[in-house]
Every structure is written in C-alpha cells, then in structure tokens.
Scaffold this motif. Structure first.
Motif, PDB file in Angstrom:
ATOM      1  N   SER A 154     -12.046-137.011 -92.265  1.00 45.61           N
ATOM      2  CA  SER A 154     -11.539-138.162 -91.521  1.00 45.61           C
ATOM      3  C   SER A 154     -10.010-138.191 -91.440  1.00 45.61           C
ATOM      4  CB  SER A 154     -12.056-139.459 -92.136  1.00 45.61           C
ATOM      5  OG  SER A 154     -11.661-139.548 -93.498  1.00 45.61           O
ATOM      6  N   PHE A 155      -9.344-137.793 -92.523  1.00 46.73           N
ATOM      7  CA  PHE A 155      -7.875-137.814 -92.507  1.00 46.73           C
ATOM      8  C   PHE A 155      -7.338-136.848 -91.461  1.00 46.73           C
ATOM      9  CE2 PHE A 155      -3.869-135.862 -93.784  1.00 46.73           C
ATOM     10  CZ  PHE A 155      -3.054-136.979 -93.890  1.00 46.73           C
ATOM     11  N   TYR A 156      -7.853-135.610 -91.458  1.00 51.08           N
ATOM     12  CA  TYR A 156      -7.383-134.612 -90.498  1.00 51.08           C
ATOM     13  C   TYR A 156      -7.800-134.962 -89.072  1.00 51.08           C
ATOM     14  CZ  TYR A 156      -5.768-131.480 -94.173  1.00 51.08           C
ATOM     15  OH  TYR A 156      -5.073-130.924 -95.218  1.00 51.08           O
ATOM     16  N   LEU A 157      -8.996-135.573 -88.928  1.00 56.49           N
ATOM     17  CA  LEU A 157      -9.428-136.011 -87.599  1.00 56.49           C
ATOM     18  C   LEU A 157      -8.446-137.031 -87.039  1.00 56.49           C
ATOM     19  CD1 LEU A 157     -12.950-136.950 -86.376  1.00 56.49           C
ATOM     20  CD2 LEU A 157     -11.122-138.618 -86.119  1.00 56.49           C
ATOM     21  N   ARG A 158      -8.082-138.013 -87.857  1.00 58.75           N
ATOM     22  CA  ARG A 158      -7.148-139.055 -87.416  1.00 58.75           C
ATOM     23  C   ARG A 158      -5.794-138.449 -87.058  1.00 58.75           C
ATOM     24  NH1 ARG A 158      -4.317-143.865 -90.483  1.00 58.75           N
ATOM     25  NH2 ARG A 158      -4.375-145.471 -88.870  1.00 58.75           N
ATOM     26  N   GLU A 159      -5.353-137.525 -87.874  1.00 56.23           N
ATOM     27  CA  GLU A 159      -4.051-136.912 -87.632  1.00 56.23           C
ATOM     28  C   GLU A 159      -4.055-136.085 -86.347  1.00 56.23           C
ATOM     29  OE1 GLU A 159      -0.623-135.018 -90.529  1.00 56.23           O
ATOM     30  OE2 GLU A 159      -2.725-134.662 -90.995  1.00 56.23           O
ATOM     31  N   ALA A 160      -5.151-135.364 -86.103  1.00 60.72           N
ATOM     32  CA  ALA A 160      -5.251-134.557 -84.883  1.00 60.72           C
ATOM     33  C   ALA A 160      -5.255-135.438 -83.638  1.00 60.72           C
ATOM     34  CB  ALA A 160      -6.521-133.704 -84.926  1.00 60.72           C
ATOM     35  N   VAL A 161      -6.042-136.517 -83.669  1.00 56.01           N
ATOM     36  CA  VAL A 161      -6.128-137.421 -82.526  1.00 56.01           C
ATOM     37  C   VAL A 161      -4.769-138.033 -82.217  1.00 56.01           C
ATOM     38  CG1 VAL A 161      -7.106-139.590 -81.683  1.00 56.01           C
ATOM     39  CG2 VAL A 161      -8.571-137.940 -82.846  1.00 56.01           C
ATOM     40  N   LEU A 162      -4.064-138.509 -83.243  1.00 58.95           N
ATOM     41  CA  LEU A 162      -2.781-139.179 -83.027  1.00 58.95           C
ATOM     42  C   LEU A 162      -1.670-138.198 -82.675  1.00 58.95           C
ATOM     43  CD1 LEU A 162      -2.986-141.905 -85.807  1.00 58.95           C
ATOM     44  CD2 LEU A 162      -3.383-142.139 -83.361  1.00 58.95           C
ATOM     45  N   THR A 163      -1.826-136.942 -83.071  1.00 54.90           N
ATOM     46  CA  THR A 163      -0.861-135.921 -82.639  1.00 54.90           C
ATOM     47  C   THR A 163      -0.913-135.778 -81.121  1.00 54.90           C
ATOM     48  OG1 THR A 163      -0.961-134.683 -84.716  1.00 54.90           O
ATOM     49  CG2 THR A 163      -0.266-133.465 -82.760  1.00 54.90           C
ATOM     50  N   PHE A 164      -2.116-135.753 -80.572  1.00 57.93           N
ATOM     51  CA  PHE A 164      -2.272-135.592 -79.129  1.00 57.93           C
ATOM     52  C   PHE A 164      -2.133-136.910 -78.366  1.00 57.93           C
ATOM     53  CE2 PHE A 164      -4.236-131.630 -80.557  1.00 57.93           C
ATOM     54  CZ  PHE A 164      -3.657-130.740 -79.666  1.00 57.93           C
ATOM     55  N   LEU A 220      -2.335-140.110 -67.438  1.00 57.36           N
ATOM     56  CA  LEU A 220      -3.734-140.340 -67.810  1.00 57.36           C
ATOM     57  C   LEU A 220      -4.271-139.211 -68.691  1.00 57.36           C
ATOM     58  CD1 LEU A 220      -5.322-141.724 -64.499  1.00 57.36           C
ATOM     59  CD2 LEU A 220      -4.961-142.960 -66.651  1.00 57.36           C
ATOM     60  N   ILE A 221      -3.957-137.971 -68.312  1.00 59.56           N
ATOM     61  CA  ILE A 221      -4.440-136.840 -69.109  1.00 59.56           C
ATOM     62  C   ILE A 221      -3.722-136.791 -70.451  1.00 59.56           C
ATOM     63  CG2 ILE A 221      -4.719-134.333 -69.196  1.00 59.56           C
ATOM     64  CD1 ILE A 221      -4.796-134.310 -66.159  1.00 59.56           C
ATOM     65  N   ARG A 222      -2.381-136.971 -70.414  1.00 61.77           N
ATOM     66  CA  ARG A 222      -1.590-136.884 -71.639  1.00 61.77           C
ATOM     67  C   ARG A 222      -1.963-137.966 -72.653  1.00 61.77           C
ATOM     68  NH1 ARG A 222      -0.406-133.982 -74.241  1.00 61.77           N
ATOM     69  NH2 ARG A 222      -1.239-135.274 -75.884  1.00 61.77           N
ATOM     70  N   ASN A 223      -2.076-139.216 -72.197  1.00 55.48           N
ATOM     71  CA  ASN A 223      -2.223-140.345 -73.113  1.00 55.48           C
ATOM     72  C   ASN A 223      -3.668-140.707 -73.446  1.00 55.48           C
ATOM     73  OD1 ASN A 223       0.529-140.607 -71.839  1.00 55.48           O
ATOM     74  ND2 ASN A 223       0.644-142.328 -73.236  1.00 55.48           N
ATOM     75  N   ILE A 224      -4.607-140.362 -72.565  1.00 54.23           N
ATOM     76  CA  ILE A 224      -5.991-140.786 -72.792  1.00 54.23           C
ATOM     77  C   ILE A 224      -6.944-139.600 -72.926  1.00 54.23           C
ATOM     78  CG2 ILE A 224      -7.925-142.100 -71.844  1.00 54.23           C
ATOM     79  CD1 ILE A 224      -5.870-143.893 -70.417  1.00 54.23           C
ATOM     80  N   VAL A 225      -6.972-138.732 -71.918  1.00 55.63           N
ATOM     81  CA  VAL A 225      -7.944-137.639 -71.921  1.00 55.63           C
ATOM     82  C   VAL A 225      -7.681-136.662 -73.063  1.00 55.63           C
ATOM     83  CG1 VAL A 225      -8.871-135.692 -70.607  1.00 55.63           C
ATOM     84  CG2 VAL A 225      -8.316-137.834 -69.438  1.00 55.63           C
ATOM     85  N   SER A 226      -6.436-136.279 -73.252  1.00 54.71           N
ATOM     86  CA  SER A 226      -6.105-135.277 -74.263  1.00 54.71           C
ATOM     87  C   SER A 226      -6.468-135.707 -75.687  1.00 54.71           C
ATOM     88  CB  SER A 226      -4.623-134.911 -74.171  1.00 54.71           C
ATOM     89  OG  SER A 226      -4.313-133.838 -75.032  1.00 54.71           O
ATOM     90  N   PRO A 227      -6.073-136.921 -76.136  1.00 49.23           N
ATOM     91  CA  PRO A 227      -6.477-137.327 -77.493  1.00 49.23           C
ATOM     92  C   PRO A 227      -7.977-137.495 -77.659  1.00 49.23           C
ATOM     93  CG  PRO A 227      -5.338-139.119 -76.366  1.00 49.23           C
ATOM     94  CD  PRO A 227      -5.140-137.895 -75.537  1.00 49.23           C
ATOM     95  N   LEU A 228      -8.670-137.934 -76.596  1.00 50.19           N
ATOM     96  CA  LEU A 228     -10.126-138.074 -76.693  1.00 50.19           C
ATOM     97  C   LEU A 228     -10.796-136.708 -76.804  1.00 50.19           C
ATOM     98  CD1 LEU A 228     -10.885-140.965 -74.156  1.00 50.19           C
ATOM     99  CD2 LEU A 228     -10.776-141.069 -76.669  1.00 50.19           C
ATOM    100  N   CYS A 229     -10.275-135.707 -76.078  1.00 48.37           N
ATOM    101  CA  CYS A 229     -10.799-134.346 -76.196  1.00 48.37           C
ATOM    102  C   CYS A 229     -10.538-133.796 -77.605  1.00 48.37           C
ATOM    103  CB  CYS A 229     -10.166-133.438 -75.152  1.00 48.37           C
ATOM    104  SG  CYS A 229     -10.730-133.737 -73.467  1.00 48.37           S
ATOM    105  N   ALA A 230      -9.347-134.075 -78.133  1.00 47.50           N
ATOM    106  CA  ALA A 230      -9.029-133.644 -79.505  1.00 47.50           C
ATOM    107  C   ALA A 230      -9.981-134.290 -80.499  1.00 47.50           C
ATOM    108  CB  ALA A 230      -7.581-134.007 -79.837  1.00 47.50           C
ATOM    109  N   TRP A 231     -10.333-135.537 -80.271  1.00 48.11           N
ATOM    110  CA  TRP A 231     -11.285-136.250 -81.132  1.00 48.11           C
ATOM    111  C   TRP A 231     -12.635-135.542 -81.092  1.00 48.11           C
ATOM    112  CZ3 TRP A 231     -11.400-142.333 -81.173  1.00 48.11           C
ATOM    113  CH2 TRP A 231     -12.145-142.762 -82.283  1.00 48.11           C
TER     114      TRP A 231
END
Length: 311
Positions: free
Chosen positions: A255-265, A234-245
């Motif tokens: 927007s490009f870097y935001l998308r890349e950061a979110v999908l990295t996490f 739950l933390i790895r797949n959902i919480v972590s990318p949302l926090c990165a967002w």
C-alpha cells in the motif's frame, strides 16, 4: 487531510502566482524569464538531480524491482503513446508533439518532487523521486533533445544525422549529470560529501525558480485554452495516475508503494516544457498554459488521490 494537501501543492501555486504578479507589475520581462530558465536547465537542475540520485542506496534500488518497473515503465510508455497520438492522430509537428508528450510523460518530479512527496512521505520519498528523475533525464530527455534537434537545428545545435543529434542530447548538462550520478551509484562509488554539499545551494533553487519564471511567461504570453491543452491536462492529471494505480495493483505493490506511485504520476506537468519551448521558440503559450492549468487542476486531483489512496 486538508493541511497535507495544501502543504504539498500550495508552494508550487504560490511560486507561479508570484511570477505572474511580478510580470504584471513590470518587474520582469521575457528575456529575464528566459535567462532564469537557462540557468535552471544548465546549472540548477543538473546539480539538484546529481545530488538526489547520488544519495540513493544501491541496494534499495536493487530490492525495489516492481516499484521501479511501474515508475520507469509507465513514464516511458505514457510519453511514447502521447507522442504517437499527437504526431500521427492530431498531425502535429515533431516539435509540438514532443513538447506535448513531455507534458504528459514528465510529471514535475525533478522540479518539485522532493517538496511534494517529501512532505507526504518524508525521507522514504527519495526512491520515487530518484527513479522518476533518472527515467526523465537518462531516458526521456535524450529522446526529447534528439527529436527537437532534428526539427530545430538553428536553436538546438548543429545539423546532421541522428547520431549527431544523439551526441548533442548527451552533451546537455541535464542529461549528463544524472547519468554520471546513476553510474556512480550502480558501481558503488561514493560521492564525497563536500561535493554534494556544494551542489545543494544552487540545486535547491530549481523548483522555485522554474515555477516563478513559468508564471512570468504565462503573464506575458497570456494563457490560452484549446483542445490540445485540455487533452494534455486530462491525461497528465487524471488518466496517468489512474493507470499507475492499475499497474500497481496488477503487480501487487504494498500500500505504501502503491500510494507513492499514484501520487508521483498525479503531479502536474513539469515546467521544463516551458524552458524548452522558449529555447526553440515554438508552442510557448501552449506550454506555459499547460503547466499553469495542470498545476491548478492538480490542487483538486492530487487532493482527491491523496484522500482515496489513504483508505
């Protein structure tokens, strides 16, 4: 959109499923999977990381402070927060807390980042992959080896105080190779093309072999589901990318870097936790099950985040 999602995730799932099927058919045993993992950890992954990091443009690193801060900062913070939660709230051992923290704070960027982010962003993904790989292997992995060495002297090296364990951590190829590459990039020293070309063949086997061996171990140990695995996923797949967002929005990333950061996490847990658990002979079923469940869940969570961040 569906083709993009499947193209990014399916290779990971397929490699793990093939490993599972091969073990079910009796083609591979646990010792052979352990040998594959040792090859990845000692040779393939260090070579792959060295090549990836040495190819980064120095100026690109220096000009991407905000993006780098999100990737590096959140990766370290999520690892430390999870370790403290696991160790002091759930009262787990040092080894199990360390593996759980690595499952959360270490998205599968070094292993499959080039394939997934490269499919989505092309050559521009190199910076995200390299920043995440450097953070994991120059910062987190030394901490992990230090913690595991102190708790597993019989399998992780010589006994002694924290200086001895820290020394042991920096002897590991997976720590040393990216650190050397990073220092070469910062100092402006070019790596000869022949060296990079020579390293690529074995280095590119990292993701496939790691996920294949994870599938073998998963079959042999049988997957389990418990509250620790569910919490990690739950933390790895959902919480972590949302926090990165949220962090990306806070520092006003384009927007490009935001998308890349979110999908990295948003990437699943890296199979290095399976490799390390196999080495210390603790938490092996939990590690393999975490990687498997995280990868399956990532099909849906990454798909959703790819669609949401594309708005």
């Amino acid at each position: 959109m569906l083709e993009t999602i499947c193209g990014a995730i399916f290779p990971i799932v397929l490699s793990m499923v093939l490993g599972y099927i091969s073990a079910s058919a009796g083609m591979f045993n646990r010792d052979q999977a352990t040998a594959m993992n040792r090859m990845v950890l000692k040779f393939a992954l260090p070579l792959d990381l060295f090549v990836g990091i040495s190819r980064i443009d120095r100026q690109q690193i220096l000009n991407s402070q905000a993006f780098a801060a999100v990737i590096i900062g959140w990766m370290i913070v999520s690892f430390l927060l999870t370790y403290c939660l696991s160790r002091f709230v759930f009262n787990r051992t040092v080894s199990l807390a360390t593996l759980q923290a690595l499952a959360v704070g270490n998205p599968s960027v070094p292993f499959v980042g080039s394939a997934v982010l490269g499919f989505l962003f092309g050559g521009k993904s190199a910076l995200a992959v390299s920043l995440a790989s450097m953070t994991i292997n120059v910062v987190l992995i030394p901490i992990v080896f230090f913690l595991l060495a102190g708790d597993n002297e019989e399998t992780m090296g010589e006994s002694g105080g924290w200086l001895v364990h820290l020394k042991q951590a920096f002897k590991q190829p997976v720590v040393l190779a990216p650190l050397i590459a990073f220092l070469l990039v910062l100092s402006g020293v070019p790596v000869p093309k022949m060296i990079n070309t020579s390293f690529i063949m074995l280095g590119k086997s990292t993701g496939g072999v790691a996920m294949f061996s994870a599938g073998i171990l998963l079959c042999l140990m049988r997957p389990i589901i418990n509250k620790m695995i569910i919490t990690s996923v739950l933390i790895r797949n959902i919480v972590s990318p949302l926090c990165a967002w949220g962090l990306a929005l806070a520092v006003h990333l384009p927007s490009f870097y935001l998308r890349e950061a979110v999908l990295t996490f948003a990437m699943p847990s890296a199979s290095i936790i399976v490799i390390l658990s196999s080495q210390i002979k603790k938490g092996e079923r939990e590690a393999a099950s975490t990687v498997f469940l995280s990868t399956i869940v990532a099909i849906f969570t990454m798909g959703a985040l790819i669609a949401l961040t594309d708005q």
